[in-house]
Design a protein around this motif. Structure first.
Motif, mmCIF file in Angstrom:
data_model
loop_
_atom_site.group_PDB
_atom_site.id
_atom_site.type_symbol
_atom_site.label_atom_id
_atom_site.label_comp_id
_atom_site.label_asym_id
_atom_site.label_seq_id
_atom_site.Cartn_x
_atom_site.Cartn_y
_atom_site.Cartn_z
ATOM 1 N N GLY A 59 48.324 28.707 63.664
ATOM 2 C CA GLY A 59 48.193 28.042 64.875
ATOM 3 C C GLY A 59 47.690 28.794 66.136
ATOM 4 O O GLY A 59 47.606 28.530 67.271
ATOM 5 N N LYS A 60 47.241 29.995 65.798
ATOM 6 C CA LYS A 60 46.895 30.869 67.016
ATOM 7 C C LYS A 60 45.511 30.935 67.142
ATOM 8 O O LYS A 60 44.936 29.705 67.136
ATOM 9 C CB LYS A 60 47.272 32.294 66.842
ATOM 10 C CG LYS A 60 48.529 32.577 66.647
ATOM 11 C CD LYS A 60 49.422 32.220 68.007
ATOM 12 C CE LYS A 60 50.810 32.848 68.052
ATOM 13 N NZ LYS A 60 51.374 32.696 69.343
ATOM 14 N N THR A 61 44.909 31.821 67.640
ATOM 15 C CA THR A 61 43.430 31.797 68.388
ATOM 16 C C THR A 61 42.424 31.185 67.585
ATOM 17 O O THR A 61 41.512 30.614 68.101
ATOM 18 C CB THR A 61 42.938 33.051 68.957
ATOM 19 O OG1 THR A 61 43.190 34.156 67.815
ATOM 20 C CG2 THR A 61 44.140 33.710 70.168
ATOM 21 N N MET A 83 34.832 28.958 74.385
ATOM 22 C CA MET A 83 35.028 27.651 73.916
ATOM 23 C C MET A 83 33.990 26.744 74.147
ATOM 24 O O MET A 83 33.969 25.653 73.079
ATOM 25 C CB MET A 83 36.159 27.139 74.870
ATOM 26 C CG MET A 83 37.632 27.915 74.871
ATOM 27 S SD MET A 83 38.389 27.293 73.153
ATOM 28 C CE MET A 83 38.773 25.909 73.428
ATOM 29 N N ASN A 140 39.662 36.715 72.645
ATOM 30 C CA ASN A 140 41.155 36.700 72.895
ATOM 31 C C ASN A 140 41.274 37.835 74.002
ATOM 32 O O ASN A 140 42.146 38.836 73.674
ATOM 33 C CB ASN A 140 41.833 37.069 71.552
ATOM 34 C CG ASN A 140 43.235 36.602 72.054
ATOM 35 O OD1 ASN A 140 43.757 36.037 72.904
ATOM 36 N ND2 ASN A 140 44.117 37.122 71.012
ATOM 37 N N MET A 158 43.020 27.531 67.236
ATOM 38 C CA MET A 158 42.607 26.812 68.370
ATOM 39 C C MET A 158 41.095 26.843 68.603
ATOM 40 O O MET A 158 40.797 25.644 68.890
ATOM 41 C CB MET A 158 43.287 27.382 69.561
ATOM 42 C CG MET A 158 44.637 27.275 69.499
ATOM 43 S SD MET A 158 45.505 28.081 71.179
ATOM 44 C CE MET A 158 45.785 29.857 70.741
ATOM 45 N N ASP A 179 46.390 35.117 73.687
ATOM 46 C CA ASP A 179 46.271 34.357 72.714
ATOM 47 C C ASP A 179 46.117 32.850 73.424
ATOM 48 O O ASP A 179 46.204 31.972 72.763
ATOM 49 C CB ASP A 179 47.788 34.178 72.106
ATOM 50 C CG ASP A 179 48.008 35.537 71.085
ATOM 51 O OD1 ASP A 179 46.732 36.143 70.869
ATOM 52 O OD2 ASP A 179 48.829 35.458 70.608
ATOM 53 N N ASP A 180 45.726 32.918 74.891
ATOM 54 C CA ASP A 180 45.271 31.529 75.097
ATOM 55 C C ASP A 180 43.627 31.473 75.115
ATOM 56 O O ASP A 180 43.135 31.781 76.244
ATOM 57 C CB ASP A 180 45.729 31.278 76.817
ATOM 58 C CG ASP A 180 45.648 29.979 77.236
ATOM 59 O OD1 ASP A 180 44.745 29.169 76.602
ATOM 60 O OD2 ASP A 180 45.723 29.682 78.416
ATOM 61 N N ASP A 184 44.695 25.209 58.364
ATOM 62 C CA ASP A 184 44.859 26.442 59.071
ATOM 63 C C ASP A 184 45.661 27.299 57.907
ATOM 64 O O ASP A 184 46.517 27.226 57.311
ATOM 65 C CB ASP A 184 46.121 26.274 60.081
ATOM 66 C CG ASP A 184 46.186 27.427 60.813
ATOM 67 O OD1 ASP A 184 45.901 28.725 60.252
ATOM 68 O OD2 ASP A 184 47.191 27.084 61.865
ATOM 69 N N ASN A 231 39.798 24.166 66.108
ATOM 70 C CA ASN A 231 40.120 22.752 66.569
ATOM 71 C C ASN A 231 39.494 22.413 67.856
ATOM 72 O O ASN A 231 39.044 21.260 67.775
ATOM 73 C CB ASN A 231 41.731 22.738 67.041
ATOM 74 C CG ASN A 231 42.620 22.115 66.114
ATOM 75 O OD1 ASN A 231 42.234 21.294 65.183
ATOM 76 N ND2 ASN A 231 43.748 22.750 65.915
ATOM 77 N N ALA A 232 38.859 23.353 68.541
ATOM 78 C CA ALA A 232 38.043 22.930 69.756
ATOM 79 C C ALA A 232 36.740 22.416 68.969
ATOM 80 O O ALA A 232 36.133 21.315 69.614
ATOM 81 C CB ALA A 232 37.602 24.039 70.832
ATOM 82 N N THR A 258 41.976 29.201 75.256
ATOM 83 C CA THR A 258 41.170 28.261 76.063
ATOM 84 C C THR A 258 40.685 28.799 77.515
ATOM 85 O O THR A 258 39.759 28.333 78.151
ATOM 86 C CB THR A 258 42.042 27.076 76.415
ATOM 87 O OG1 THR A 258 43.282 27.567 77.135
ATOM 88 C CG2 THR A 258 42.488 26.349 75.026
#
Length: 188
Positions: A4-6, A168, A155, A9, A159-160, A31, A12-13, A162
Motif C-alpha cells: 500500500g505504499k508509494t 503522478m 518519494n 499508490m 511516502d505521500d 500489490d 493505482n494512479a 501524490t
C-alpha cells in the motif's frame, strides 16, 4: 515491497487514469507488498521448473492466467538503481506464462518506478523490467511527453507520493497509453 505504499499508490494512479480513459477498461491492483514470492529456482527443463509453493501461486498467478489480462502496468521501487528483489522474483516467476504458449505475447506492458531521489535510478529500473518483459514478447508501452519511457516518481514527501506532481502526471499518462494500446489490440 511495502504493501500500500508509494509504488502501489503510483500504480493505482495509472490504473485510475486507464479506467477513466474508457469505461470498458477494468482494472485490478495486485500489490506484491508483504507477499512472500521466491524467485526462479531453476530446473532441468525450462518448461518444467521447480517452483516453491508461495504467495505467487496462491494470490498472483490465478489473476494473471484466467483470464490473461489485456495489459499490464508493472511497478517497482528503485533500490540502489535497480528493481526490488520482490519485483525481480515476480518477473522470474512469470516464466510459467511462457510455456507451452507465450500467454503475455502482444499484450501492452507499461512500467513505472519510484525512487528516493528525482534521479534515483528510476529509468534504469524501467529499462530492466522492460528488457525482462520482452522475453514474453510483450508490447512495451511508454507514456506521453514527460513519460515516454515509463513513469518515474520521486518519494520526497514522507511516502505521500501524490505531492510529486510531475511523477503522478507521468503515472497517469502511462495508464492512458496502456489503456489505448489494450483497446486497439482488442479490436483486431
Amino acid at each position: 515491497p511495502r504493501a500500500g505504499k508509494t509504488t502501489a499508490m503510483a500504480v493505482n494512479a495509472a490504473l485510475a487514469a486507464a479506467k477513466e480513459f474508457d469505461s470498458r477498461i477494468i482494472v485490478e491492483l495486485i500489490d506484491l507488498g508483504g507477499l512472500n514470492i521466491s524467485g526462479w529456482v531453476g530446473g532441468a527443463k525450462p518448461d518444467k521448473p521447480e517452483l516453491p509453493e508461495d504467495d505467487f501461486d496462491k494470490f498472483v498467478l490465478p489473476r494473471l492466467k484466467d483470464p490473461v489480462p489485456d495489459g499490464l502496468i508493472v511497478g517497482s521501487p528503485s533500490y540502489f538503481r535497480t528493481m526490488s528483489a520482490l519485483c525481480k522474483a515476480f518477473i522470474d516467476r512469470l516464466a510459467v506464462l511462457r510455456s507451452p504458449k507465450l500467454l503475455l505475447a502482444d499484450k501492452p506492458v507499461g512500467v513505472l518506478a519510484v525512487g528516493a531521489y528525482r534521479n534515483g535510478g528510476q529509468e534504469l529500473v524501467i529499462e530492466q523490467i522492460q528488457a525482462a518483459m520482452l522475453c514474453h514478447e510483450v508490447m512495451v508501452v511508454g507514456g506521453k511527453p514527460g513519460a515516454h519511457q515509463g513513469a518515474t516518481l520521486w518519494n520526497a514527501y514522507n511516502d505521500d507520493i501524490t505531492k510529486d506532481e510531475f511523477g503522478m502526471d507521468s503515472a497517469r499518462k502511462l495508464g492512458i497509453r496502456v489503456a489505448e494500446a489494450a483497446l486497439r489490440l482488442a479490436q483486431k
